[in-house]
Design a protein around this motif. Structure first.
Motif, short mmCIF file in Angstrom:
data_model
loop_
_atom_site.label_atom_id
_atom_site.label_comp_id
_atom_site.label_asym_id
_atom_site.label_seq_id
_atom_site.Cartn_x
_atom_site.Cartn_y
_atom_site.Cartn_z
N GLY A 40 0.78 -1.22 0.00
CA GLY A 40 0.00 0.00 0.00
C GLY A 40 0.82 1.28 0.00
N ASN A 41 0.55 2.13 -1.00
CA ASN A 41 0.95 3.54 -0.94
C ASN A 41 -0.22 4.33 -0.37
OD1 ASN A 41 2.72 5.84 -1.69
ND2 ASN A 41 1.03 6.34 -3.06
N ALA A 47 -1.27 3.19 5.96
CA ALA A 47 -0.36 3.69 4.93
C ALA A 47 -0.45 5.21 4.83
CB ALA A 47 -0.67 3.05 3.58
N VAL A 48 0.69 5.84 4.62
CA VAL A 48 0.80 7.29 4.47
C VAL A 48 1.40 7.57 3.09
CG1 VAL A 48 1.84 9.40 5.38
CG2 VAL A 48 1.12 7.58 6.95
N PRO A 49 0.72 8.35 2.25
CA PRO A 49 1.17 8.47 0.85
C PRO A 49 2.31 9.45 0.63
CG PRO A 49 -0.86 9.69 1.16
CD PRO A 49 -0.59 8.99 2.45
N ASP A 50 2.92 9.97 1.69
CA ASP A 50 4.06 10.87 1.48
C ASP A 50 5.18 10.63 2.48
OD1 ASP A 50 2.84 11.90 3.73
OD2 ASP A 50 2.41 13.87 2.86
N ASP A 51 5.34 9.35 2.89
CA ASP A 51 6.41 9.03 3.84
C ASP A 51 7.58 8.28 3.21
OD1 ASP A 51 5.22 6.58 3.41
OD2 ASP A 51 4.96 6.07 5.53
N GLY A 52 7.51 8.04 1.89
CA GLY A 52 8.58 7.36 1.19
C GLY A 52 8.62 5.86 1.39
N LEU A 53 7.57 5.30 2.00
CA LEU A 53 7.56 3.86 2.29
C LEU A 53 6.21 3.24 1.94
CD1 LEU A 53 9.21 3.88 5.85
CD2 LEU A 53 10.31 3.17 3.71
N PRO A 77 1.19 -11.67 -14.19
CA PRO A 77 1.58 -12.65 -13.17
C PRO A 77 2.81 -12.23 -12.37
CG PRO A 77 2.24 -13.39 -15.36
CD PRO A 77 1.41 -12.16 -15.56
N LEU A 78 2.85 -12.68 -11.10
CA LEU A 78 4.08 -12.52 -10.32
C LEU A 78 5.18 -13.32 -11.00
CD1 LEU A 78 2.81 -12.87 -6.63
CD2 LEU A 78 2.98 -10.81 -8.02
N PRO A 79 6.46 -12.93 -10.83
CA PRO A 79 6.97 -11.95 -9.86
C PRO A 79 6.81 -10.52 -10.34
CG PRO A 79 8.79 -12.88 -11.10
CD PRO A 79 7.56 -13.62 -11.55
N VAL A 80 6.74 -9.59 -9.34
CA VAL A 80 6.81 -8.16 -9.60
C VAL A 80 7.76 -7.52 -8.59
CG1 VAL A 80 4.49 -7.99 -10.58
CG2 VAL A 80 4.84 -7.55 -8.14
N THR A 81 8.38 -6.45 -9.02
CA THR A 81 9.19 -5.61 -8.13
C THR A 81 8.63 -4.21 -8.17
OG1 THR A 81 11.21 -6.92 -8.46
CG2 THR A 81 11.49 -4.66 -7.68
N ALA A 82 8.39 -3.62 -7.00
CA ALA A 82 7.83 -2.27 -6.91
C ALA A 82 8.71 -1.41 -6.01
CB ALA A 82 6.41 -2.32 -6.37
N ASP A 83 8.88 -0.16 -6.42
CA ASP A 83 9.59 0.85 -5.63
C ASP A 83 8.61 1.94 -5.23
OD1 ASP A 83 12.68 0.32 -5.99
OD2 ASP A 83 11.79 0.04 -7.97
N CYS A 84 8.79 2.48 -4.03
CA CYS A 84 8.05 3.66 -3.60
C CYS A 84 8.89 4.88 -3.98
CB CYS A 84 7.80 3.64 -2.10
SG CYS A 84 6.78 4.99 -1.50
N VAL A 85 8.37 5.71 -4.88
CA VAL A 85 9.12 6.86 -5.39
C VAL A 85 8.61 8.12 -4.71
CG1 VAL A 85 9.78 8.14 -7.45
CG2 VAL A 85 9.39 5.67 -7.59
N PRO A 86 9.41 8.73 -3.82
CA PRO A 86 8.96 9.90 -3.08
C PRO A 86 8.67 11.09 -3.99
CG PRO A 86 10.90 8.93 -2.05
CD PRO A 86 10.75 8.29 -3.38
N GLY A 87 7.57 11.79 -3.71
CA GLY A 87 7.24 13.01 -4.42
C GLY A 87 7.07 12.85 -5.92
N ALA A 88 6.61 11.68 -6.36
CA ALA A 88 6.50 11.43 -7.80
C ALA A 88 5.32 12.14 -8.44
CB ALA A 88 6.40 9.92 -8.05
#
Length: 301
Positions: free
Chosen positions: A206-207, A221-227, A285-296
């Motif tokens: 969750g973002n 989840a907090v949408p501006d904490d970078g995580l 289908p999995l696998p997937v890799t996701a990054d949390c991108v701050p301030g995107a």
């Protein structure tokens, strides 16, 4: 900033509410002194191409009119740019708008809010999830929740069913998946740490806080904490799942002993036979890799 604002409209959102919502939203923007052009598109791919053209040509903002699907489309064009997004939420789920504290089902109010935010420079920078592309899948951005496991299997089954229509189709899909239910063997990697091998009912990344029209699966989840908030529902029995699942609407499931929450800026999910969904849209289908991108994303709020 350009005085021309682009309205991205899904006319079929919310059983036709999108088409009706565009007019009061556009009227509010014009009353504030902005010119408005509307992007519809013959289909999602065409609409995205037109929207990317508007962004390249210097539109002052994009206002997404519809539900989470049209917001998801807008994110693909706006992520990492300086062009802000406004949302007129009139879809079925509206989880993005809820997570960001924006009006839901009030197109005139949402249009006025966007116009005022543009006039006053009231812009909030929020994070987005970025799912890595592969040879078979392009890079994808999302704003709320990436889901996999029991919930994505329900989506898969519901999408294959032609009848009945509406929400009842997914209720039947839930019953069918419960009948065949079993936990799935996952491999989870958080921030390039060691691989976690576990049996899980579902894993949600969750973002934002919710999916499915208010199911608060990642309630904290907090949408501006970078995580991301990574919610792992463990190896539940059917009985336990039936007890825990209704708690998702209030977010109280997070206190259940079968539920674990991790926080991470990057995650890789691996499991056989599982489709990933993000913002309600299938990723593949999995696998997937996701990054949390701050301030995107720059959000009008």
């Amino acid at each position: 900033m350009s005085a021309e604002i682009t309205l991205l409209v899904n006319p079929t959102a919310g059983r036709g509410r999108g088409a009706h919502a565009a007019q009061p939203a556009a009227s509010a923007l014009r009353a504030a002194g902005f010119s408005v052009r509307t992007v519809l598109g013959a289909d999602a791919e065409d609409a995205l191409a037109r929207l990317r053209t508007a962004v390249r040509e210097g539109t002052g903002a994009v206002i997404a009119v519809g539900g989470d699907g049209v917001v998801s489309l807008a994110l693909q064009a706006l992520a990492g740019t300086l062009v802000p997004l406004g949302v007129v939420a009139v879809g079925t789920g509206n989880d993005f708008a809820r997570a960001m504290g924006l009006p839901v089902g009030e197109p005139a109010q949402a249009g006025r809010l966007a116009a005022e935010a543009l006039k006053e420079g009231r812009i909030r920078e929020i994070d987005l999830g970025r799912v890595a592309g592969t040879p078979d899948r392009r890079e994808t951005w999302y704003g709320t929740v990436l889901c996999s496991g029991f919930d994505s299997r329900v989506n898969d089954r519901g999408n294959r069913m032609r009848l009945p229509a509406g929400r009842f189709k997914y209720d039947l899909a839930i019953l069918a998946e419960l009948a065949a239910f079993r936990p799935f063997p996952y491999r989870i990697t958080l921030d390039d740490g060691p691989v976690i091998e576990t049996e899980a009912t579902l894993v949600a990344v969750g973002n934002g806080t919710s999916y499915g029209g208010g199911m608060r699966i990642c309630a904290d989840a907090v949408p501006d904490d970078g995580l991301f908030d990574v919610v792992v529902v463990g190896d539940c029995s059917r009985t336990t799942l039936l007890r825990v699942f209704p708690q998702v609407y209030k977010g109280t499931h997070l206190g259940h002993p079968k539920v674990t929450v991790h926080r991470a800026a990057k995650i890789t999910l691996e499991a056989a036979g599982i489709t990933a969904y993000a913002d309600g849209e299938p990723l593949g289908p999995l696998p997937v890799t996701a990054d949390c991108v701050p301030g995107a994303l720059r959000l009008l709020s």
